[in-house]
Design a protein around this motif. Sequence first.
Motif, PDB file in Angstrom:
ATOM      1  N   LYS B  51       0.714  -1.202  -0.013  1.00 31.05           N
ATOM      2  CA  LYS B  51       0.073  -0.056   0.157  1.00 31.05           C
ATOM      3  C   LYS B  51       0.923   1.430   0.043  1.00 31.05           C
ATOM      4  O   LYS B  51       0.595   2.212  -1.020  1.00 31.05           O
ATOM      5  CB  LYS B  51      -0.999   0.134   1.331  1.00 31.05           C
ATOM      6  N   THR B  52       1.723   1.174   0.814  1.00 33.54           N
ATOM      7  CA  THR B  52       2.449   2.366   0.903  1.00 33.54           C
ATOM      8  C   THR B  52       3.603   2.587  -0.022  1.00 33.54           C
ATOM      9  O   THR B  52       3.740   3.699  -0.701  1.00 33.54           O
ATOM     10  CB  THR B  52       3.582   2.382   2.330  1.00 33.54           C
ATOM     11  N   THR B  53       4.014   1.448  -0.751  1.00 31.20           N
ATOM     12  CA  THR B  53       4.626   1.587  -2.150  1.00 31.20           C
ATOM     13  C   THR B  53       4.050   2.209  -2.987  1.00 31.20           C
ATOM     14  O   THR B  53       4.578   2.995  -3.781  1.00 31.20           O
ATOM     15  CB  THR B  53       5.200   0.247  -2.427  1.00 31.20           C
ATOM     16  N   LEU B 166      -2.814  10.207   1.975  1.00 30.44           N
ATOM     17  CA  LEU B 166      -2.707  10.178   3.469  1.00 30.44           C
ATOM     18  C   LEU B 166      -2.272   8.708   3.734  1.00 30.44           C
ATOM     19  O   LEU B 166      -2.723   7.576   3.197  1.00 30.44           O
ATOM     20  CB  LEU B 166      -4.075  10.116   4.133  1.00 30.44           C
ATOM     21  N   ASP B 167      -0.990   8.546   4.540  1.00 26.16           N
ATOM     22  CA  ASP B 167      -0.522   7.179   4.708  1.00 26.16           C
ATOM     23  C   ASP B 167      -0.847   6.903   6.301  1.00 26.16           C
ATOM     24  O   ASP B 167      -0.050   7.247   6.998  1.00 26.16           O
ATOM     25  CB  ASP B 167       0.922   7.129   4.356  1.00 26.16           C
ATOM     26  N   GLU B 168      -1.929   6.196   6.628  1.00 26.60           N
ATOM     27  CA  GLU B 168      -2.304   5.611   7.654  1.00 26.60           C
ATOM     28  C   GLU B 168      -2.274   6.891   8.752  1.00 26.60           C
ATOM     29  O   GLU B 168      -1.522   6.802   9.545  1.00 26.60           O
ATOM     30  CB  GLU B 168      -1.186   4.559   8.354  1.00 26.60           C
ATOM     31  N   PRO B 169      -3.003   7.771   8.424  1.00 25.73           N
ATOM     32  CA  PRO B 169      -3.134   9.126   9.009  1.00 25.73           C
ATOM     33  C   PRO B 169      -3.510   9.006  10.491  1.00 25.73           C
ATOM     34  O   PRO B 169      -3.277   9.832  11.203  1.00 25.73           O
ATOM     35  CB  PRO B 169      -3.704  10.224   8.291  1.00 25.73           C
TER      36      PRO B 169
HETATM   37 MG   LIG Z   1       2.582   1.282   5.117  1.00 23.15          MG
END
Ligand SMILES: [Mg+2]
Lengths: 664, 359
Positions: B51-53, B166-169
């Motif tokens: 996901k983050t990638t 938004l990354d796991e905000p």
């Molecule tokens: Mg991540």
Amino acid sequence: MASLPHPRAARRRTSSDDWVARGLILVVASYLVVTLIFPLFTMVTRSVEVFRFDLDLITVQFQTEAGWQAERSVQDWIEATGHEVNAGVRVSERSREQILRIIPRAEFQGVDLVRVHDRSDGRGLVMVAGQFIGGGNSWEGTPADLRRVQIRPVGEFGLANYTHYFATPTLRQSIVNSFAIALGTTGIVVPLAFAYAFALTRSCIPFKSAFRTIALVPILVPSLLPAIGLVYLFGRQGILTPLLMGESIYGPIGIVMASVFFVFPHAVLILTTALTLADQRLYEAAKVLNASPWRTFWTVTLPAARYGLISAAFVTFTLVITDFGVPKVIGGNVNVLALDIYKQVVGQQNFQLGAVVSMVLLLPAVVAFTVDRIATRRQVAMLNARTVPLVPRAHKIRDRTLLVVCSLMAIFILGILAMCQFAALFQFWPYDLSFSLRNYDFDRMDGGGWAAYWNSIRMATYTAVIGTAAIFLGAYLVEKAPRLGLSRDFMQFMAMLPMAVPGMVLGLSYIFFFNDPTNPLNTIYGTMAILVVSTITHFYTVAHLTAVTALKQMDKEFEAVSESLKQPFWRTLRRVTIPVCLPSILDIAIYMFVNAMTTVSAVVFLYSTHTALASVAILNMDDAGDIAPAAAMGMMIFYTNIAARLLHMATSRAVRSSQAWRQR
Amino acid sequence: MDAVAAELAEPYLVIDQVTKRFGPFVALDRVSLAVRDGEFVCFLGPSGCGKTTLLRAIAGLELQSEGAIRQKGQDISLLPPSARDFGIVFQSYALFPNLTVADNVGYGLVGRGLRRGAIQARIDELLRLVGLPDQGPKYPAQLSGGQQQRVALARALATSPGLLLLDEPLSALDAKVRQRLRLEMKDLQRRLGVTTIMVTHDQDEALTMADRIVVMNEGVIEQIGTPEEVYTRPATAFVADFIGEMNFLDGALTDAAAVRVGNLTLALPAPVASGPEVTIGIRPEDVRIDDAHGIEAQVHHVEFLGAHVRVSLDHEAFGPRGLVADLAQNLYRARGGVAVGERLRLGLPPERLLVYGRS
Ligand SMILES: [Mg+2]
Ligand SMILES: Nc1ncnc2c1ncn2[C@@H]1O[C@H](COP(=O)(O)OP(=O)(O)OP(=O)(O)O)[C@@H](O)[C@H]1O
């Protein structure tokens, strides 16, 4: 599927920001290449450069009343007269042979003119009044003028310097001496420093902070100073000489004692860090299992500190084997590797052999450096594991024993310094104990006088300011600048190298590289600049690692955020990174300053008459027998470093209180 | 004319066959996705699924190994982050600790030819927008986690980006604050109409906030759909398992419309084209209890879960895992409770059965 090679890796378009970052990392990396790799490379080539006189190529012809006589080569003359080339000494780059020395005076009877013909190529081998006449040319003059004619040796590449080195027993002996002394010192320092660090971290002895401070004091003085102090304490007129029971302080005993003094703080620092990592839970488990304190020590404490012990041992070993100040002052007639480099270069002007000894010294230094790095990395990995910090409990016998050990060590350290200070302040220790400032009248001694002291301060200030800026920038780029690719790895590697190179080796390699007239950087030779450059490079690694540690503690997304907000990286560097890292930046600056004040090894080859340094002045005054002034100068460095440390503490405190965000 | 129309028709953000490798490891495997203008999309999946990638590839912080990314019809695949149009909030917030809240929010407003007054006005507007009107002079460390999160959001929105990443905000916050901020953020996003992509591994977060959810697993997209779609019609067994609770029964197709599970034959809602080996899925709340024609099963365990009661049932066809049924609290009360050891008749409604091929 997963391991298919990339058909065509995408390449990103580069922003102007990226170009700036790349440009800067290129500058810092080139700095290290030019001030470390090139000089070392030059030194390696010089160590395999062999010189000999090729006297077949030079011919001599006499003119008498009967006209020009037959030509004869100089080699011919040598064979006829049995002359010993270069007086039997090994030929080096700087050796010169003279025809007048080879051909007996009687042969010049009735000779009006002499013609010397240089049959070599290129620059040639014959010099007249310091100028080459050129290969293929000839010179004519009276026999009296022949005085001005010199023959240069030719250089070739080969391993003859190494075979000569290892075939010479006196030189070979230095390897044995160096290892014996370094191992002996390590064997004494590591247990001692372990006990000391153990007392500071795991016991309930009083005055811990005083002991901690005292242990670090030796960092503030050059390694020459404890040797001088020991000469006063245990020398021919020393007050403690009887303690040696007839042994002389000049030699292994003195070297080891002085080495213990100057490496002690380094070992204590490493071991305190290692012992701080204790995990309370392991000790509780040991207690539950009814293990005796002694057993707990062997099964829990020592294994937990093992990487610290390895690291301390190898750092100690490297520091001692590469140090030349101590053996220079107190070594007597014991030779060690570092001292051999100095003697070959400064004493005998044999640079090739100096380079060979340097290579021999480089080997253990590189090995020790590698082992230390691995141990430190393991240690750091342990540091990150979650542990419950240990709260020391009182234990009467143990605490008393440790208090005695710490006190003795503190007395040893302070005693040596006090001795130096007394010796400096008395008219003539131990005969005339009236107070005098005569020994501070440095201008009357050889060595550079007060100017040397002020040079040192200037040099240390430049090193601190320029070095800190450059090293921090380099570390920032390595850690934070995005999209640097391979140049990041290269820079990271380069930054670690300086620590593996002993100061003497660095200094000598600078002579080779910067004193070469064909090198455009030759202009900095003999100036303040080369002293600053060599010192920055010499102490680069530790400073770099300090900066990296500080940078790693910052959120790794600052740069990404700043890019998403379309801000150039230098704005974030200036507005955020530098203010947040300021305490660490100050730490780097004081580290560079203190080390620049005390260093001898690299700069001893590089100073000139108007850039003499305080630490070098100590060496030269001691050499000239002005031991009390040498001690006085050493103490000046000590007080200067104390002042610098106090200034650093005050600044750090001011920074912390002026940065409102640090307060909660 | 046609070209313009085509451009208008193209979604705001298009991810086309993006692959990302880290050495031999494939973090994203030919991922394709389109995000419409103003949409709120969640990337949902277990830890390490990429996901983050993917988010970082959209931002340009990570360069994809293959594939293309287009934003507003423009190919941005190779642009550095500074040349792309997005604002980002990280899990750590990455607030500059030495700058005040106001300076943090205004950080991206410098160098855009704005006057001091205009910058200040914009900062005030943003702080009001995120509900922190008086916090400008404070430093981040003096704020609570939820407040810090909102400052990070305001900073990302300051430059009015077209895309918000938004990354796991919310993951660093405690449950109560998280629930409140979910609603606030969703509300803010709807008001501003900014296209938003949020990464999360919290399915409740994705189900409540997203217009569409992208469910990912091991570098590939398993399903893209509205929260309702992914919940009621999970495209794969992975999605069915990952989102919500699901009973799985192994069976074999007898014909296109019936499946044999142990000694039971279950009717299917529609003919299925698949190999004979299948897995049948049914959500606990879809299991009907006291069904007159149902399967008789024995109660093995009863668990009180607040709004409903979870009943575990044994039957030889269900295998060792058994089957769980959720009983709404009022139904549970109405029938006078359920006792362990009691035998119940269960209905498995065909229209609620999910069928997945098994290889
Ligand atoms: Mg991540
Ligand atoms: N720089 C990198 N080098 C090597 N592997 C990486 C790198 N970054 C990510 N990965 C790997 O790629 C995979 C996907 O990582 P990613 O960070 O996208 O996961 P994620 O879905 O965001 O997980 P999480 O929910 O834990 O944040 C992981 O297996 C991770 O280990």
